[in-house]
Design a protein around this motif. Structure first.
Motif, mmCIF file in Angstrom:
data_model
loop_
_atom_site.group_PDB
_atom_site.id
_atom_site.type_symbol
_atom_site.label_atom_id
_atom_site.label_comp_id
_atom_site.label_asym_id
_atom_site.label_seq_id
_atom_site.Cartn_x
_atom_site.Cartn_y
_atom_site.Cartn_z
ATOM 1 N N MET A 1 0.675 -75.127 8.786
ATOM 2 C CA MET A 1 -0.614 -75.677 8.418
ATOM 3 C C MET A 1 -0.383 -76.907 7.541
ATOM 4 N N THR A 2 -0.980 -78.007 7.868
ATOM 5 C CA THR A 2 -0.859 -79.249 7.122
ATOM 6 C C THR A 2 -1.970 -79.323 6.081
ATOM 7 N N THR A 3 -1.576 -79.713 4.869
ATOM 8 C CA THR A 3 -2.553 -79.818 3.790
ATOM 9 C C THR A 3 -3.103 -81.238 3.711
ATOM 10 N N ALA A 4 -4.353 -81.346 3.304
ATOM 11 C CA ALA A 4 -4.981 -82.655 3.141
ATOM 12 C C ALA A 4 -4.819 -83.155 1.711
ATOM 13 N N ASN A 5 -4.266 -82.322 0.823
ATOM 14 C CA ASN A 5 -4.085 -82.687 -0.576
ATOM 15 C C ASN A 5 -2.920 -83.664 -0.686
ATOM 16 N N ILE A 6 -3.221 -84.887 -1.077
ATOM 17 C CA ILE A 6 -2.190 -85.928 -1.140
ATOM 18 C C ILE A 6 -1.128 -85.620 -2.199
ATOM 19 N N TRP A 7 -1.509 -84.949 -3.290
ATOM 20 C CA TRP A 7 -0.535 -84.591 -4.333
ATOM 21 C C TRP A 7 0.487 -83.599 -3.772
ATOM 22 N N GLN A 8 0.050 -82.604 -3.017
ATOM 23 C CA GLN A 8 0.956 -81.630 -2.419
ATOM 24 C C GLN A 8 1.891 -82.300 -1.414
ATOM 25 N N GLN A 9 1.381 -83.268 -0.683
ATOM 26 C CA GLN A 9 2.212 -84.009 0.268
ATOM 27 C C GLN A 9 3.289 -84.804 -0.471
ATOM 28 N N PHE A 10 2.910 -85.411 -1.606
ATOM 29 C CA PHE A 10 3.873 -86.178 -2.392
ATOM 30 C C PHE A 10 4.945 -85.257 -2.968
ATOM 31 N N LYS A 11 4.537 -84.108 -3.527
ATOM 32 C CA LYS A 11 5.489 -83.157 -4.110
ATOM 33 C C LYS A 11 6.478 -82.643 -3.073
ATOM 34 N N ALA A 12 6.066 -82.539 -1.835
ATOM 35 C CA ALA A 12 6.945 -82.058 -0.771
ATOM 36 C C ALA A 12 8.093 -83.035 -0.502
ATOM 37 N N LEU A 13 7.927 -84.295 -0.885
ATOM 38 C CA LEU A 13 8.982 -85.297 -0.691
ATOM 39 C C LEU A 13 10.075 -85.217 -1.742
ATOM 40 N N ILE A 14 9.776 -84.623 -2.893
ATOM 41 C CA ILE A 14 10.706 -84.571 -4.018
ATOM 42 C C ILE A 14 11.464 -83.250 -3.982
ATOM 43 N N PRO A 15 12.805 -83.277 -4.053
ATOM 44 C CA PRO A 15 13.566 -82.029 -4.028
ATOM 45 C C PRO A 15 13.305 -81.201 -5.294
ATOM 46 N N GLU A 16 13.341 -79.882 -5.146
ATOM 47 C CA GLU A 16 13.130 -78.980 -6.275
ATOM 48 C C GLU A 16 14.338 -79.019 -7.210
ATOM 49 N N GLY A 17 14.081 -78.913 -8.503
ATOM 50 C CA GLY A 17 15.160 -78.850 -9.483
ATOM 51 C C GLY A 17 15.729 -80.212 -9.795
ATOM 52 N N GLY A 18 16.231 -80.352 -10.998
ATOM 53 C CA GLY A 18 16.827 -81.608 -11.418
ATOM 54 C C GLY A 18 18.262 -81.727 -10.952
ATOM 55 N N ARG A 19 18.737 -82.931 -10.905
ATOM 56 C CA ARG A 19 20.121 -83.199 -10.532
ATOM 57 C C ARG A 19 20.836 -83.740 -11.762
ATOM 58 N N VAL A 20 21.990 -83.171 -12.079
ATOM 59 C CA VAL A 20 22.778 -83.624 -13.222
ATOM 60 C C VAL A 20 24.172 -83.999 -12.738
ATOM 61 N N VAL A 21 24.839 -84.799 -13.543
ATOM 62 C CA VAL A 21 26.235 -85.150 -13.277
ATOM 63 C C VAL A 21 27.087 -84.394 -14.274
ATOM 64 N N ALA A 22 28.106 -83.706 -13.784
ATOM 65 C CA ALA A 22 29.002 -82.928 -14.630
ATOM 66 C C ALA A 22 30.438 -83.186 -14.191
ATOM 67 N N THR A 23 31.372 -82.925 -15.099
ATOM 68 C CA THR A 23 32.791 -83.047 -14.787
ATOM 69 C C THR A 23 33.315 -81.677 -14.388
ATOM 70 N N ILE A 24 33.925 -81.590 -13.223
ATOM 71 C CA ILE A 24 34.495 -80.324 -12.761
ATOM 72 C C ILE A 24 35.795 -80.102 -13.518
ATOM 73 N N THR A 25 35.884 -78.967 -14.213
ATOM 74 C CA THR A 25 37.087 -78.673 -14.995
ATOM 75 C C THR A 25 38.045 -77.769 -14.247
ATOM 76 N N ALA A 26 37.539 -76.931 -13.333
ATOM 77 C CA ALA A 26 38.413 -76.034 -12.576
ATOM 78 C C ALA A 26 37.690 -75.497 -11.355
ATOM 79 N N ASN A 27 38.456 -75.292 -10.288
ATOM 80 C CA ASN A 27 37.964 -74.563 -9.115
ATOM 81 C C ASN A 27 38.477 -73.138 -9.266
ATOM 82 N N ASN A 28 37.584 -72.153 -9.169
ATOM 83 C CA ASN A 28 37.940 -70.765 -9.452
ATOM 84 C C ASN A 28 38.599 -70.037 -8.295
#
Length: 77
Positions: A1-28
């Motif tokens: 079902m497609t929504t007519a709410n433009i805000w919901q359509q815009f939010k669908a374009l943005i990935p969930e959760g923030g993206r951070v940069v970290a230094t990998i210290t070890a592979n387990n």
């Protein structure tokens, strides 16, 4: 079902959760890695695709790829 709410359509374009940069210290060796954040915190993340000592993009607790090793500046406004 497609929504007519433009805000919901815009939010669908943005990935969930923030993206951070970290230094990998070890592979387990069990599909996880240790990563050090900029504030010094160490977290365990899913994935071993980035070698130790390199920077990685972390999103949703998972390694998404290698991040460039760029200079970091902090500015107070």
């Amino acid at each position: 079902m497609t929504t007519a709410n433009i805000w919901q359509q815009f939010k669908a374009l943005i990935p969930e959760g923030g993206r951070v940069v970290a230094t990998i210290t070890a592979n387990n060796g069990n599909g996880t890695s240790q990563a050090e954040l900029r504030n010094g915190s160490v977290i365990t993340v899913k994935g071993e695709s980035v070698a130790g000592g390199l920077k990685a993009f972390i999103q949703g607790g998972e390694i998404k790829g290698t991040a460039p090793d760029l200079a970091q500046y902090e500015v107070e406004v």
